[in-house]
Design an enzyme around this catalytic site. Structure first.
Site, mmCIF file in Angstrom:
data_model
loop_
_atom_site.group_PDB
_atom_site.id
_atom_site.type_symbol
_atom_site.label_atom_id
_atom_site.label_comp_id
_atom_site.label_asym_id
_atom_site.label_seq_id
_atom_site.Cartn_x
_atom_site.Cartn_y
_atom_site.Cartn_z
ATOM 1 N N HIS A 1 5.356 -11.680 1.855
ATOM 2 C CA HIS A 1 5.537 -11.587 0.472
ATOM 3 C C HIS A 1 6.574 -11.575 -0.280
ATOM 4 O O HIS A 1 6.923 -11.238 -1.430
ATOM 5 C CB HIS A 1 4.407 -10.740 -0.263
ATOM 6 C CG HIS A 1 2.848 -11.135 0.053
ATOM 7 N ND1 HIS A 1 1.961 -11.910 -0.489
ATOM 8 C CD2 HIS A 1 2.112 -10.352 0.889
ATOM 9 C CE1 HIS A 1 1.072 -11.996 0.033
ATOM 10 N NE2 HIS A 1 0.930 -11.026 0.802
ATOM 11 N N ASP B 1 1.092 -5.793 3.612
ATOM 12 C CA ASP B 1 -0.279 -6.812 3.863
ATOM 13 C C ASP B 1 0.241 -8.012 4.370
ATOM 14 O O ASP B 1 1.509 -8.261 4.149
ATOM 15 C CB ASP B 1 -0.940 -6.437 2.877
ATOM 16 C CG ASP B 1 -0.478 -7.344 1.784
ATOM 17 O OD1 ASP B 1 0.704 -7.235 1.323
ATOM 18 O OD2 ASP B 1 -1.354 -8.145 0.783
ATOM 19 N N GLU B 2 -0.581 -8.756 4.949
ATOM 20 C CA GLU B 2 -0.764 -10.053 5.257
ATOM 21 C C GLU B 2 0.713 -10.639 5.891
ATOM 22 O O GLU B 2 1.284 -11.567 5.123
ATOM 23 C CB GLU B 2 -0.871 -11.002 3.835
ATOM 24 C CG GLU B 2 -2.331 -10.701 3.604
ATOM 25 C CD GLU B 2 -2.773 -11.484 2.280
ATOM 26 O OE1 GLU B 2 -3.640 -12.167 2.297
ATOM 27 O OE2 GLU B 2 -1.741 -11.655 1.241
ATOM 28 N N VAL B 3 1.164 -10.069 6.910
ATOM 29 C CA VAL B 3 2.383 -10.584 7.531
ATOM 30 C C VAL B 3 2.183 -11.760 8.472
ATOM 31 O O VAL B 3 1.434 -11.530 9.274
ATOM 32 C CB VAL B 3 3.173 -9.476 8.212
ATOM 33 C CG1 VAL B 3 4.417 -9.828 8.674
ATOM 34 C CG2 VAL B 3 3.406 -8.136 7.194
#
Length: 528
Positions: A262, A322-324
């Site tokens: 992100h 998160d969400e790598v």
């Protein structure tokens, strides 16, 4: 248990019947009656009790007194009402406020006490609390108890309330990266959060889409990463104003700077920070997550988070995690060489290496941290006081199973998974959010004590200042009550009546809260 719940429901229904107004969120203990007292707007006062540790000059309460007087009566003058002998005047038209500990120049924190007692009877009108933060919650309750008759006379019923929050962390997340939210929208949200007794503003400041935070250490981050470096940024003064505005309402500001994913908006302002992606043996011209293989990455993070630690006074920072997406790391030969050197065989190990290093950096600044659940799931070594925020609702790991695992490992947990307010569907979807029980998992009492609360999340892909308010309110109120009130406060009919009333009260206060069913309000929004 069923009989107990029925008794509670009947008791609450009876309480609602003899209250001219309904309270939201519902207090822990309340006694009320039909006996009522008249209030005179022209000479009504909030006043410090002689024994109060806080006195005139306590900015938190001085400002609150001004706000609530305006919310109750407006700024105009009122004719003196006529009343019968049955309508007893309320003392000397004074609400006495007494606090045990004056924290007038301090910031609220996770351990802040928000308990209060409100007593309204023939002899007194008294709000007592241990702290100014509890007094703020009591002032909101008092404001909701006051009602106006069709003739325009203000009344309050004889009432005794002892109240406190069920959970210490009751938050709302706003995403100001995917769509920029003007400062006025944030301040307005803080106002309504206070009406709902929320106490944490989780500020998801930056993301892939834009970097609106104005960094004084790395100004190029904002100049090159924001949508517009003049109109769509939060200056140092803006951030300072948000923090103080929140403080005066008993609200903490939890700033989030999510890495290593992100972070696309960071790249232009800090060359070399992001990982170059490859297509075969050639650079593709695109970039992935933060590059965890370079010392320069950690030098930057050390300096940047030193700034952030100085700007945001709360003990906790939210560090994301998160969400790598590992695709770019997998394509980069330099990353592969670094992993081989470190003996890493899994990209989760690489992610853990980065996050662990970042957490150590932040710890050196005497800050605690909150992270998304992937940090726990990927077995990153974190401090025992780390707070894990649960956001993934889908299988294979249902969110209650996740909380069970987190607390079993001894970590504190926050729940957000069932409370994504940016998701909408036709009908009264607030009911599903209201029905969520944060402690509905298998665990010991010690485990359940580690669940410190939760947050309603408003992600910004399809939300900006045009639809933020009606999408938030009054739906977020369902989460507010679940986090404040007793676990026995679950009667849906009772909640519906009170939330409908509270929605009308929000309209009266100038908040464009959407309806929750068919009906009307005496004072519709366009009339405010």
């Amino acid at each position: 248990m069923a009989g107990c719940r029925l008794w509670v429901s009947l008791l609450l229904a009876a309480a609602l019947a003899c209250l001219a107004t309904a309270l939201w969120p519902w207090p822990q203990y309340i006694q009320t009656s039909h006996r009522r007292y008249t209030l005179y707007p022209n000479n009504f006062q909030f006043r410090y009790h002689a024994g109060s540790a806080a006195q005139a000059g306590c900015v938190v309460l001085d400002e609150a007194f001004r706000r609530y007087r305006s919310l109750l009566f407006g700024s105009g003058s009122w004719p003196r009402p006529s009343f019968s002998k049955k309508q007893q005047p309320l003392g000397k038209n004074i609400l006495m406020v007494s606090v045990v500990t004056a924290e007038c120049n301090e910031f609220p924190n996770l351990e802040s006490v928000e308990n209060y007692t409100l007593t309204i009877n023939d002899d007194q009108c008294l709000l007592s609390s241990e702290t100014v933060w509890g007094a703020l919650r009591g002032l909101e309750t008092f404001s909701q108890l006051v009602w106006k008759s069709a003739e325009g006379t203000f009344f309050i019923n004889k009432t005794k309330i002892t109240d406190f929050p069920r959970f210490p962390h009751r938050g709302i997340l706003l995403d100001t990266s995917r769509h920029y939210l003007p400062l006025s929208s944030i301040l307005n949200t803080l106002d309504v959060m206070a009406y709902n007794k929320f106490n944490v503003f989780h500020w998801h400041l930056v993301d892939d889409s834009s970097f609106p935070y104005e960094s004084f250490t790395f100004p190029e981050l904002t100049r090159k990463g924001s949508f517009n470096p003049v109109t769509h940024i939060y200056t140092a003064q803006d951030v300072k104003e948000v923090i103080e505005y929140a403080r005066l309402r008993g609200i903490r500001v939890l700033a989030e700077f999510d890495t290593p994913g992100h972070t696309l908006s960071w790249g232009a302002g800090v060359p070399g920070l992001l990982t170059p992606c490859y297509s075969g043996s050639r650079l593709s011209g695109t970039y992935g997550p933060v590059n965890p293989s370079l010392n320069s990455t950690y030098d930057f993070m050390s300096t940047f988070f030193l700034e952030i630690s100085s700007v945001f006074p709360d003990f906790y920072l939210h560090l994301g995690g998160d969400e790598v997406d590992f695709t770019c790391w997998k394509s980069n030969p330099n990353i592969q060489a670094f992993m081989k050197k470190k003996g890493f065989t899994d990209y989760k190990q690489l992610e853990s290496f980065y996050i662990q290093t970042l957490l150590d950096i932040v710890s050196d600044y005497d800050k605690g941290y909150v992270v998304w659940q992937e940090v726990f799931d990927n077995k990153v070594k974190v401090r025992p006081d780390t707070i894990i925020q649960v956001w993934r609702e889908e299988m294979p790991v249902q969110y209650m199973k996740e909380i069970e695992a987190i607390t079993q490992a001894g970590f504190r947990a926050l729940l957000s998974a069932p409370w994504y307010l940016n998701r909408v569907k036709y009908g009264p979807d607030w009911k599903e959010m209201y029905k969520v029980e944060p402690l509905a998992f298998r665990g010991t009492p010690a485990q359940k004590a580690l669940v410190i609360g939760g947050e309603a999340c408003m992600w910004g892909e399809y939300v900006d200042s045009t639809n933020l308010v009606p999408r938030l309110w009054p739906r977020a109120g369902a989460i507010a009550e679940r986090l404040w009130s007793s676990n026995l406060t679950t009667n849906m009919d009772f909640a519906f009546k009170r939330l409908s009333h509270f929605r009308c009260e929000l309209l009266r206060r100038g908040i464009q809260a959407q309806p929750i069913s068919v009906g009307y309000c005496e004072q519709e929004f366009e009339h405010t």
